[in-house]
Scaffold this active site. Structure first.
Site, PDB file in Angstrom:
ATOM      1  N   GLU A 147      31.346  32.196  42.043  1.00  0.00           N
ATOM      2  CA  GLU A 147      31.826  31.949  43.404  1.00  0.00           C
ATOM      3  C   GLU A 147      30.758  31.245  44.240  1.00  0.00           C
ATOM      4  O   GLU A 147      31.051  30.316  44.998  1.00  0.00           O
ATOM      5  CB  GLU A 147      32.245  33.268  44.041  1.00  0.00           C
ATOM      6  N   LYS A 159      34.968  48.042  40.436  1.00  0.00           N
ATOM      7  CA  LYS A 159      35.304  46.617  40.376  1.00  0.00           C
ATOM      8  C   LYS A 159      34.035  45.774  40.400  1.00  0.00           C
ATOM      9  O   LYS A 159      33.110  46.024  41.168  1.00  0.00           O
ATOM     10  CB  LYS A 159      36.196  46.236  41.561  1.00  0.00           C
ATOM     11  N   SER A 195      33.501  45.689  45.214  1.00  0.00           N
ATOM     12  CA  SER A 195      34.480  46.076  46.229  1.00  0.00           C
ATOM     13  C   SER A 195      34.005  47.293  46.992  1.00  0.00           C
ATOM     14  O   SER A 195      33.359  48.187  46.442  1.00  0.00           O
ATOM     15  CB  SER A 195      35.833  46.374  45.570  1.00  0.00           C
ATOM     16  N   HIS A 225      46.789  21.826  30.707  1.00  0.00           N
ATOM     17  CA  HIS A 225      47.728  22.083  31.808  1.00  0.00           C
ATOM     18  C   HIS A 225      47.784  23.574  32.126  1.00  0.00           C
ATOM     19  O   HIS A 225      48.800  24.077  32.634  1.00  0.00           O
ATOM     20  CB  HIS A 225      49.139  21.571  31.476  1.00  0.00           C
TER      21      HIS A 225
END
Length: 470
Positions: free
Chosen positions: A339, A332, A326, A196
């Protein structure tokens, strides 16, 4: 091509009359009509290359088989040789197969496109005049003993079976094997489990990755389970499944030759009426692809979140740093392979809707959503295969465990209280865990406050001993 100059036209005809056709193309009047009537989607919506190559295989096998039933050996040989140029992909790449997916739902125009191209190329091989239909006729010779209604579904099965065998299965197997290798390598790294999305009892990182590997093993098994239906070919059923205009034995001999040409175990469909009227096998194939997409979405999302951070996320995994993430935040790095894979999975799930609707639209003796179905199945296979290769090589193989973070998180977990339950009971263990959460203390501190000795606590609460049955 030596028979013409670009920009010139020749006149060919079909049953509706004459048509002007580019001289630098092998196709004829019916293909030209389709080009004019279905200007839909542009180059990216062309009938898939694999389907056309499969049609070439089928036409080659048919020509050789028809020779056994009386076709002039000279014509059979020329058709077979012309089909080789289709099978190689050469004529597709040169623009002789321009028709879109969005045409007749039976694929008739693409069947005739193939007949015309092979016919004219065979005429050229024999020294004749392109467009004359002499000595090779697209219908009478190239399409002999066939109908679009049995050739196009057969080409679908040939193309899909080939793509599954040569592209998807090796790609999924490679990714599965990498996940299994990580599972073995990390079998002793203890970490916290989560259910969960909340803290749960411990397991090893290897156990967690073994679940991912098993998902892909199951996915491969699902692909294998659909192949017997994919290997059944409709060829021999002709227009409605009765086999009109064929000879007894043609289907068996032709399909046997296709099996030899492809190295795949194709057989004659047990019932031509089903093989023409439905596309259930393709819906079944895409069902396996859809489940695979679901599995891959789960795996990639888990890896994405386990690698979140590097400092303010879970940070249990260190993912490969492939490119800057980025344009504004220096340093970053993003989980781009995860993805990309998850977007592929979403696309495959969308394709499954189209395939399902297409499969449900068989009417009477023919399904007329075949180009839609095959294009989506092949696209899903290609995306999943390429995605697995990319995700495997650029992400999974380079993943490293953050052992320090894994150890710290597991030791901070309040769900280690589960180990107390057999000794002090569920309710008292829950009280200790809740007190630790409320007070911001450790589980051990609250257990000692509740009267458990330090020795007992250290003996009972051992994450490395909470990994299976006692």
């Amino acid at each position: 091509m030596s028979f013409c100059k670009k920009g010139e036209q020749r006149q060919e005809s079909d049953t509706l009359g004459p048509m002007e056709v580019p001289m630098d193309r092998y196709f004829g009047a019916q293909t030209m009509r389709c080009m004019l009537n279905f200007r839909i989607g542009g180059e990216e919506e062309r009938m898939p290359r694999q389907v056309i190559q499969a049609m070439g295989i089928l036409k080659k096998a048919a020509a050789e088989t028809n020779q056994e039933f009386g076709l002039d050996p000279k014509l059979s040989s020329a058709i077979s040789n012309a089909a080789d140029d289709v099978i190689s992909g050469k004529l597709y790449d040169e623009g002789h197969f321009p028709l879109p997916i969005w045409q007749t739902g039976s694929g008739t125009q693409s069947n005739m496109n193939t007949n015309e191209v092979i016919g004219n190329r065979a005429i050229e091989i024999l020294g004749g005049r392109i467009g004359s239909k002499d000595p090779v006729h697209p219908n009478d010779h190239v399409n002999k003993s066939q109908s679009s209604n049995d050739t196009f579904p057969s080409a679908i099965h040939i193309a899909v079976a080939t793509a599954l065998a040569k592209d998807l299965k090796p790609a999924v197997t490679g990714l599965r094997d990498s996940l299994h290798a990580k599972s073995s390598e990390w079998k002793d790294i203890v970490k916290i489990g989560r259910t969960h999305t909340q803290d749960a009892v411990p397991l090893t990182l290897g156990q967690e990755f073994s679940g991912y590997a098993q998902q892909l093993t199951n996915g491969l098994a699902r692909i294998e389970s659909v192949l017997p239906r994919v290997h059944q070919l409709a060829l021999g059923g002709t227009a409605v499944g009765t086999g009109l205009n064929t000879k007894r034995g043609f289907a068996e001999k032709c399909v046997k030759r296709i099996a030899q040409l492809t190295g795949l175990p194709f057989v004659v469909a047990p019932n031509f009426f089903e093989a023409l009227a439905s596309r259930d096998a393709m819906v079944e194939v895409h069902g396996a692809l859809n489940v695979l997409a679901v599995s891959l979405m789960k795996v990639t999302n888990d890896i994405r979140f386990l690698g979140s951070g590097p400092r303010c996320g879970l940070g249990e995994l260190q993912l490969p740093e492939n490119e800057p993430g980025s344009s504004i935040m220096p340093g970053k790095v993003n989980p781009t392979q995860c993805e990309a894979m998850s977007m592929i999975c979403a696309q495959v799930m969308g394709n499954h809707v189209a395939v399902t609707v297409g499969g449900a639209n068989g009417h009477f003796e023919l399904n007329v959503f075949k180009p839609l179905i095959v294009s989506n199945v092949l696209r899903s296979i290609k995306l999943l295969a390429d995605g697995c290769i990319s995700f495997n090589g650029n992400c999974v193989k380079g993943i490293k465990p953050n052992k320090e973070k894994l150890a710290r998180i597991v030791n901070e977990s309040l769900m280690l209280a589960t180990a107390l339950s057999p000794h002090i009971g569920y309710d008292k263990s829950a009280q200790i865990a809740k007190a630790a959460h409320k007070n911001g203390t450790t589980l051990k501190e609250e257990a000692l406050n509740a009267g458990i000795s330090e020795k007992d606590y250290n003996d009972w609460v051992r994450p490395d001993r909470m990994l299976g049955p006692s």
